[in-house]
Design a protein around this motif. Structure first.
Motif, PDB file in Angstrom:
ATOM      1  N   ASN A 141       2.422  -1.313   3.245  1.00  0.00           N
ATOM      2  CA  ASN A 141       1.583  -2.513   3.238  1.00  0.00           C
ATOM      3  C   ASN A 141       0.624  -2.527   4.420  1.00  0.00           C
ATOM      4  OD1 ASN A 141       2.925  -3.401   0.956  1.00  0.00           O
ATOM      5  ND2 ASN A 141       4.392  -4.623   2.096  1.00  0.00           N
ATOM      6  N   GLY A 142       0.114  -1.336   4.779  1.00  0.00           N
ATOM      7  CA  GLY A 142      -0.869  -1.251   5.843  1.00  0.00           C
ATOM      8  C   GLY A 142      -0.303  -1.222   7.240  1.00  0.00           C
ATOM      9  N   ARG A 143       1.002  -1.328   7.375  1.00  0.00           N
ATOM     10  CA  ARG A 143       1.624  -1.321   8.698  1.00  0.00           C
ATOM     11  C   ARG A 143       2.298   0.019   8.948  1.00  0.00           C
ATOM     12  NH1 ARG A 143       5.568  -6.243   9.204  1.00  0.00           N
ATOM     13  NH2 ARG A 143       5.677  -5.367  11.322  1.00  0.00           N
ATOM     14  N   PRO A 144       1.899   0.712  10.016  1.00  0.00           N
ATOM     15  CA  PRO A 144       2.520   2.006  10.318  1.00  0.00           C
ATOM     16  C   PRO A 144       3.958   1.828  10.778  1.00  0.00           C
ATOM     17  CG  PRO A 144       1.052   1.364  12.095  1.00  0.00           C
ATOM     18  CD  PRO A 144       0.851   0.359  10.988  1.00  0.00           C
ATOM     19  N   LEU A 145       4.836   2.607  10.196  1.00  0.00           N
ATOM     20  CA  LEU A 145       6.254   2.551  10.567  1.00  0.00           C
ATOM     21  C   LEU A 145       6.711   3.957  10.924  1.00  0.00           C
ATOM     22  CD1 LEU A 145       7.555   0.293   7.645  1.00  0.00           C
ATOM     23  CD2 LEU A 145       6.893  -0.425   9.939  1.00  0.00           C
ATOM     24  N   GLY A 146       7.336   4.116  12.056  1.00  0.00           N
ATOM     25  CA  GLY A 146       7.795   5.462  12.372  1.00  0.00           C
ATOM     26  C   GLY A 146       8.423   5.645  13.722  1.00  0.00           C
ATOM     27  N   GLY A 147       8.208   4.776  14.689  1.00  0.00           N
ATOM     28  CA  GLY A 147       8.723   5.034  16.019  1.00  0.00           C
ATOM     29  C   GLY A 147       9.345   3.850  16.704  1.00  0.00           C
ATOM     30  N   PHE A 148      10.247   3.158  16.046  1.00  0.00           N
ATOM     31  CA  PHE A 148      10.882   1.992  16.648  1.00  0.00           C
ATOM     32  C   PHE A 148      12.264   2.352  17.185  1.00  0.00           C
ATOM     33  CE2 PHE A 148       8.457  -0.380  13.144  1.00  0.00           C
ATOM     34  CZ  PHE A 148       7.314  -0.412  13.906  1.00  0.00           C
ATOM     35  N   GLY A 149      12.742   1.531  18.123  1.00  0.00           N
ATOM     36  CA  GLY A 149      14.117   1.668  18.588  1.00  0.00           C
ATOM     37  C   GLY A 149      14.435   3.005  19.218  1.00  0.00           C
ATOM     38  N   GLY A 173      12.728   5.916   1.790  1.00  0.00           N
ATOM     39  CA  GLY A 173      13.501   7.021   1.239  1.00  0.00           C
ATOM     40  C   GLY A 173      12.654   7.965   0.419  1.00  0.00           C
ATOM     41  N   ASP A 174      13.303   8.831  -0.337  1.00  0.00           N
ATOM     42  CA  ASP A 174      12.604   9.875  -1.082  1.00  0.00           C
ATOM     43  C   ASP A 174      12.139   9.433  -2.465  1.00  0.00           C
ATOM     44  OD1 ASP A 174      13.050  11.557   1.056  1.00  0.00           O
ATOM     45  OD2 ASP A 174      14.931  12.333   0.242  1.00  0.00           O
ATOM     46  N   VAL A 175      12.577   8.267  -2.920  1.00  0.00           N
ATOM     47  CA  VAL A 175      12.148   7.779  -4.231  1.00  0.00           C
ATOM     48  C   VAL A 175      10.693   7.342  -4.145  1.00  0.00           C
ATOM     49  CG1 VAL A 175      12.533   6.058  -6.026  1.00  0.00           C
ATOM     50  CG2 VAL A 175      14.480   7.028  -4.778  1.00  0.00           C
ATOM     51  N   PRO A 176       9.813   7.849  -5.037  1.00  0.00           N
ATOM     52  CA  PRO A 176       8.388   7.470  -4.977  1.00  0.00           C
ATOM     53  C   PRO A 176       8.207   5.969  -5.161  1.00  0.00           C
ATOM     54  CG  PRO A 176       8.725   9.379  -6.398  1.00  0.00           C
ATOM     55  CD  PRO A 176      10.092   8.830  -6.103  1.00  0.00           C
ATOM     56  N   VAL A 177       7.460   5.358  -4.266  1.00  0.00           N
ATOM     57  CA  VAL A 177       7.140   3.932  -4.360  1.00  0.00           C
ATOM     58  C   VAL A 177       5.667   3.746  -4.015  1.00  0.00           C
ATOM     59  CG1 VAL A 177       9.460   3.168  -3.763  1.00  0.00           C
ATOM     60  CG2 VAL A 177       7.779   3.517  -1.949  1.00  0.00           C
ATOM     61  N   ASP A 178       5.106   2.640  -4.478  1.00  0.00           N
ATOM     62  CA  ASP A 178       3.718   2.306  -4.143  1.00  0.00           C
ATOM     63  C   ASP A 178       3.729   1.591  -2.798  1.00  0.00           C
ATOM     64  OD1 ASP A 178       1.116   1.567  -3.929  1.00  0.00           O
ATOM     65  OD2 ASP A 178       1.026   0.419  -5.797  1.00  0.00           O
ATOM     66  N   ARG A 179       3.447   2.338  -1.735  1.00  0.00           N
ATOM     67  CA  ARG A 179       3.548   1.765  -0.392  1.00  0.00           C
ATOM     68  C   ARG A 179       2.414   0.790  -0.082  1.00  0.00           C
ATOM     69  NH1 ARG A 179       7.210   4.967   2.862  1.00  0.00           N
ATOM     70  NH2 ARG A 179       8.113   6.557   1.537  1.00  0.00           N
ATOM     71  N   ALA A 180       1.385   0.751  -0.945  1.00  0.00           N
ATOM     72  CA  ALA A 180       0.288  -0.190  -0.738  1.00  0.00           C
ATOM     73  C   ALA A 180       0.551  -1.523  -1.438  1.00  0.00           C
ATOM     74  CB  ALA A 180      -1.026   0.408  -1.236  1.00  0.00           C
ATOM     75  N   ASP A 181       1.589  -1.569  -2.250  1.00  0.00           N
ATOM     76  CA  ASP A 181       1.911  -2.776  -2.996  1.00  0.00           C
ATOM     77  C   ASP A 181       2.556  -3.801  -2.054  1.00  0.00           C
ATOM     78  OD1 ASP A 181       2.662  -4.741  -4.718  1.00  0.00           O
ATOM     79  OD2 ASP A 181       3.812  -3.456  -6.066  1.00  0.00           O
ATOM     80  N   ARG A 182       1.967  -4.992  -2.031  1.00  0.00           N
ATOM     81  CA  ARG A 182       2.469  -6.027  -1.138  1.00  0.00           C
ATOM     82  C   ARG A 182       3.897  -6.447  -1.473  1.00  0.00           C
ATOM     83  NH1 ARG A 182      -0.391  -5.993   3.461  1.00  0.00           N
ATOM     84  NH2 ARG A 182      -2.586  -5.656   3.003  1.00  0.00           N
ATOM     85  N   THR A 184       6.255  -4.335  -2.209  1.00  0.00           N
ATOM     86  CA  THR A 184       7.192  -3.274  -1.862  1.00  0.00           C
ATOM     87  C   THR A 184       8.079  -3.718  -0.701  1.00  0.00           C
ATOM     88  OG1 THR A 184       5.690  -1.533  -2.585  1.00  0.00           O
ATOM     89  CG2 THR A 184       7.421  -0.903  -1.050  1.00  0.00           C
ATOM     90  N   LEU A 185       9.372  -3.595  -0.888  1.00  0.00           N
ATOM     91  CA  LEU A 185      10.334  -3.973   0.138  1.00  0.00           C
ATOM     92  C   LEU A 185      11.267  -2.790   0.379  1.00  0.00           C
ATOM     93  CD1 LEU A 185      11.433  -6.196   1.978  1.00  0.00           C
ATOM     94  CD2 LEU A 185      12.936  -6.902   0.106  1.00  0.00           C
TER      95      LEU A 185
END
Length: 256
Positions: A141-149, A173-182, A184-185
């Motif tokens: 959803n436009g937010r970079p995720l990768g380096g927390f904690g 995870g490895d299951v394909p999802v639409d990461r641009a879809d608002r 998406t959780l």
């Protein structure tokens, strides 16, 4: 009276004779005008047709000149969220200017692992004297995720020169999802590990969270990523890192 009559008769005699049309001449003239009209009409039609063709070609060219819509990428570009020097984590982990320099100029990737959630990379400086751990996340959803904690772990034989670095982030995870879809959780967690390979170690194994795999090792550094659909599984099946020497002997094991 006689004089007036004579005058009228003389005037009548001076008028031109009554016009009698020549049928043959009229037909010939009509055919001539028809041919001229047909030629003009044909020429006009040809010009109109040519104009239409040229206009069509021009419109086609203009249409082709328009920028084509960009192809939507199936997976957004990864964004580097965190970089820290392998031997000076605390001073560099939150140094944004240094991190931007690493991302833009430290293009030599010593070792890297990637997955749908992002990547864990060890980068080398242009002069070859420094190394950095970098975590890259795929935006959700436009937010970079990768380096927390991020946490620095120094236990057992893994002393300061061979520290183990661990990061975590929310992940899909490895299951394909639409990461641009608002809508998406993503409730999973992706752990990223990296470190220097201790002397004599040839294999670094991971177990836990229902998984068994070896870390990727290259040029004295290692990296690995682990995914779980819920962080709570770590309580019942925690991650263990085990190191082996070339003879297959276990030389280190610790829970993370």
């Amino acid at each position: 009276m006689t004089t007036e009559l004579k005058t009228l008769l003389d005037q009548a005699a001076d008028r031109p004779a009554t016009f009698t049309p020549d049928v043959a001449d009229l037909l010939a003239a009509g055919r001539h005008r028809t041919r001229v009209r047909r030629v003009v009409i044909s020429a006009g039609t040809a010009v109109a047709a040519a104009t239409a063709v040229i206009a069509g070609l021009l419109i086609g060219q203009l249409g082709n000149a328009k920028p084509q819509p960009a192809t939507t990428a199936t997976q957004p570009t990864m964004i580097t969220d965190l970089c820290a020097k392998s031997d000076d984590f605390f001073r560099t982990a939150n140094d944004d200017a240094w991190r931007r320099q690493v991302v833009s100029t430290w293009t030599d990737k010593v070792v890297e692992v990637t997955d749908p959630d992002g990547a864990m990379t060890v980068r080398r400086s242009p002069d070859g004297s420094q190394y950095a751990y970098c975590v890259a996340g795929v935006p959700i959803n436009g937010r970079p995720l990768g380096g927390f904690g991020a946490t620095l772990l120094n236990v057992g034989i893994v002393t300061r020169p061979y520290q183990i670095q661990r990061y975590w982030t929310m992940a899909c995870g490895d299951v394909p999802v639409d990461r641009a879809d608002r809508k998406t959780l993503c409730m999973g967690v992706r752990y990223s590990y990296a470190g220097r390979v201790p002397e004599g170690v040839t294999r670094i194994a991971f177990s836990g969270l229902g998984q068994h795999a070896d870390a990727t090792i290259k040029d004295g550094y290692w990296v690995h990523r682990v995914y779980t659909d819920t962080i709570l599984k770590g309580n019942t099946d925690p991650i263990y890192i085990t190191m082996y020497d070339e003879a297959g002997k276990q030389v280190f094991k610790e829970r993370y």
